[in-house]
Write a protein that holds these residues in place. Structure first.
Motif, PDB file in Angstrom:
ATOM      1  N   HIS A  18       0.857  -1.187   0.072  1.00 33.13           N
ATOM      2  CA  HIS A  18       0.012  -0.054   0.101  1.00 33.13           C
ATOM      3  C   HIS A  18       0.766   1.285   0.139  1.00 33.13           C
ATOM      4  O   HIS A  18       2.063   1.067   0.207  1.00 33.13           O
ATOM      5  CB  HIS A  18      -1.017   0.109   1.196  1.00 33.13           C
ATOM      6  N   LYS A  19       0.438   2.495  -0.245  1.00 34.22           N
ATOM      7  CA  LYS A  19       1.078   3.513  -0.415  1.00 34.22           C
ATOM      8  C   LYS A  19       0.747   4.373   0.832  1.00 34.22           C
ATOM      9  O   LYS A  19      -0.135   4.200   1.607  1.00 34.22           O
ATOM     10  CB  LYS A  19       0.561   4.396  -1.623  1.00 34.22           C
ATOM     11  N   ARG A  20       2.251   4.775   1.480  1.00 34.38           N
ATOM     12  CA  ARG A  20       1.972   5.418   2.649  1.00 34.38           C
ATOM     13  C   ARG A  20       3.142   6.533   2.956  1.00 34.38           C
ATOM     14  O   ARG A  20       4.080   6.240   2.309  1.00 34.38           O
ATOM     15  CB  ARG A  20       2.218   4.478   3.883  1.00 34.38           C
ATOM     16  N   ASP A  21       2.934   7.555   3.367  1.00 38.66           N
ATOM     17  CA  ASP A  21       3.845   8.517   3.839  1.00 38.66           C
ATOM     18  C   ASP A  21       4.744   8.068   4.890  1.00 38.66           C
ATOM     19  O   ASP A  21       4.540   7.572   5.968  1.00 38.66           O
ATOM     20  CB  ASP A  21       3.050   9.781   4.351  1.00 38.66           C
ATOM     21  N   CYS A  22       6.255   8.159   4.579  1.00 36.06           N
ATOM     22  CA  CYS A  22       7.211   7.437   5.210  1.00 36.06           C
ATOM     23  C   CYS A  22       8.136   8.276   5.663  1.00 36.06           C
ATOM     24  O   CYS A  22       8.539   9.276   4.790  1.00 36.06           O
ATOM     25  CB  CYS A  22       7.684   6.198   4.640  1.00 36.06           C
ATOM     26  N   ILE A  23       9.115   7.822   6.784  1.00 37.70           N
ATOM     27  CA  ILE A  23      10.227   8.540   7.141  1.00 37.70           C
ATOM     28  C   ILE A  23      11.208   7.520   7.041  1.00 37.70           C
ATOM     29  O   ILE A  23      11.115   6.669   7.645  1.00 37.70           O
ATOM     30  CB  ILE A  23      10.133   9.098   8.532  1.00 37.70           C
ATOM     31  N   ILE A  24      12.507   7.927   6.311  1.00 39.78           N
ATOM     32  CA  ILE A  24      13.578   6.984   6.379  1.00 39.78           C
ATOM     33  C   ILE A  24      14.563   7.316   7.588  1.00 39.78           C
ATOM     34  O   ILE A  24      15.016   8.584   7.575  1.00 39.78           O
ATOM     35  CB  ILE A  24      14.356   6.977   4.941  1.00 39.78           C
ATOM     36  N   ARG A  25      14.837   6.594   8.593  1.00 46.30           N
ATOM     37  CA  ARG A  25      15.457   7.029   9.573  1.00 46.30           C
ATOM     38  C   ARG A  25      16.344   5.826   9.859  1.00 46.30           C
ATOM     39  O   ARG A  25      15.858   4.777  10.377  1.00 46.30           O
ATOM     40  CB  ARG A  25      14.855   7.596  10.812  1.00 46.30           C
ATOM     41  N   ASP A  26      17.727   6.036  10.333  1.00 40.34           N
ATOM     42  CA  ASP A  26      18.681   5.128  10.328  1.00 40.34           C
ATOM     43  C   ASP A  26      18.364   3.759   9.719  1.00 40.34           C
ATOM     44  O   ASP A  26      18.390   2.404  10.163  1.00 40.34           O
ATOM     45  CB  ASP A  26      18.510   4.466  12.090  1.00 40.34           C
ATOM     46  N   ASN A  27      18.284   3.737   8.166  1.00 43.65           N
ATOM     47  CA  ASN A  27      18.097   2.639   7.450  1.00 43.65           C
ATOM     48  C   ASN A  27      17.170   1.902   7.579  1.00 43.65           C
ATOM     49  O   ASN A  27      16.599   0.942   7.289  1.00 43.65           O
ATOM     50  CB  ASN A  27      19.361   1.698   7.431  1.00 43.65           C
ATOM     51  N   MET A  28      15.822   2.665   8.255  1.00 45.19           N
ATOM     52  CA  MET A  28      14.570   1.992   8.670  1.00 45.19           C
ATOM     53  C   MET A  28      13.400   2.904   7.882  1.00 45.19           C
ATOM     54  O   MET A  28      13.449   4.080   8.046  1.00 45.19           O
ATOM     55  CB  MET A  28      14.230   1.742   9.970  1.00 45.19           C
ATOM     56  N   ILE A  29      12.342   2.173   7.211  1.00 40.96           N
ATOM     57  CA  ILE A  29      11.355   2.927   6.821  1.00 40.96           C
ATOM     58  C   ILE A  29      10.128   2.979   7.805  1.00 40.96           C
ATOM     59  O   ILE A  29       9.683   1.930   8.020  1.00 40.96           O
ATOM     60  CB  ILE A  29      10.567   2.043   5.448  1.00 40.96           C
TER      61      ILE A  29
END
Length: 296
Positions: A207-218
């Motif tokens: 699904h589509k979701r607004d995400c944050i990439i932080r410390d190589n994690m989504i």
């Protein structure tokens, strides 16, 4: 019998052992795939009677909305008895236990709430959906995991389990955690979901979701995550392999939109599903440290 049939038979046997050996069991239910499979197995184990114990959800307040909606629908449709312990209630008693900052998590506080609920309702065993393939400290677990009067787990004090003989002896105040899915893998879980045509929360599929990439994690953008100046919000096509708090559960980029596509995808993945969990990355012994203090 094929491999999945054997795993199902083993889990049903363990669930029936729990019902026969303990006075007041409870099934830990998060709304995630493993607890959904466990609930189906419990239904099969005691059919045509109702599941003879309550379900318990430790609600951190930082859950995915999809999970809570699915939980409530499942409980209603199956006419199950759900008890909910709220982490916020534990925080209200002692505000200092809540972490602060951009990487704050309520994961460790779940243990406090869980132990409070076990004590309040006098549960003598909690049935969980943990599996040995999830994480290295999980691999040390027995099916019947003894806990002392403080809910603590000690690998040295676990009982041998030979020929499917389970020692359920406990002193006053002690209790057990039981893990019927111990021998299952992530792929086994998904094959069982496919075979049984089980419904899951939508976040397990693409699904589509607004995400944050932080410390190589989504991480999913949410009101529970305090943004850093360096954080950038990006719409991504993702799904989740595991179901935890929005603050600590990472997604993977994926176009797998149904059960069979997920099975094909994880057949090619060589990392554990908990590799997407920030709480397990805090230290090499993060999971074991939490288990020692009473984590499920």
């Amino acid at each position: 019998m094929n491999h999945i049939d054997e795993l199902e038979a083993e889990a049903i046997f363990i669930l029936r052992e729990v019902a026969s050996k303990f006075d007041n069991p409870v099934l830990l239910f998060s709304g995630g795939k493993d607890s959904i499979v466990l609930t189906r197995l419990a239904k099969k184990a005691f059919y045509p009677a109702q599941i003879p114990f309550k379900l318990l959800h430790v609600d951190t307040g930082h859950n995915f909305p999809e999970t809570l909606e699915f939980r409530d629908n499942l409980i209603s449709n199956m006419n199950l008895d759900l008890v909910v312990g709220y982490v916020q209630d534990s925080i209200n008693k002692d505000p200092s236990i809540e972490e602060k900052g951009a990487n704050a998590s309520r994961n460790s506080i779940q243990t406090i709430t869980l132990l409070e609920m076990i004590d309040k309702h006098k549960f003598d065993v909690a049935i969980g959906g943990a599996r040995r393939d999830e994480e290295k400290s999980r691999a040390k677990e027995r099916f019947f995991s003894h806990r002392d009067e403080f809910g603590q787990w000690s690998p040295k004090n676990q009982r041998p389990e030979l020929w499917s003989l389970f020692n359920s002896y406990k002193s006053h105040g002690e209790h057990f955690r039981v893990f019927p899915l111990s021998n299952w893998t992530e792929l086994d879980i998904w094959n069982y979901i496919n075979n049984e045509e089980l419904e899951l929360p939508s976040l397990y599929f693409s699904h589509k979701r607004d995400c944050i990439i932080r410390d190589n994690m989504i991480l999913a953008k949410s009101d529970y995550i305090k943004l850093k100046e360096s954080d950038k919000i990006k719409e991504m096509t993702v799904r989740y392999r595991t179901c935890g708090d929005m603050t600590i559960t990472g997604a993977i980029e994926s176009i797998a939109s149904n059960t069979k596509e997920v099975i094909n995808e994880i057949s090619l993945i060589n990392t554990t599903e908990r590799g997407t969990r920030a709480d397990d990355k805090r230290s090499e012994s993060a999971m074991e440290d939490r288990k020692i203090t009473g984590y499920f």
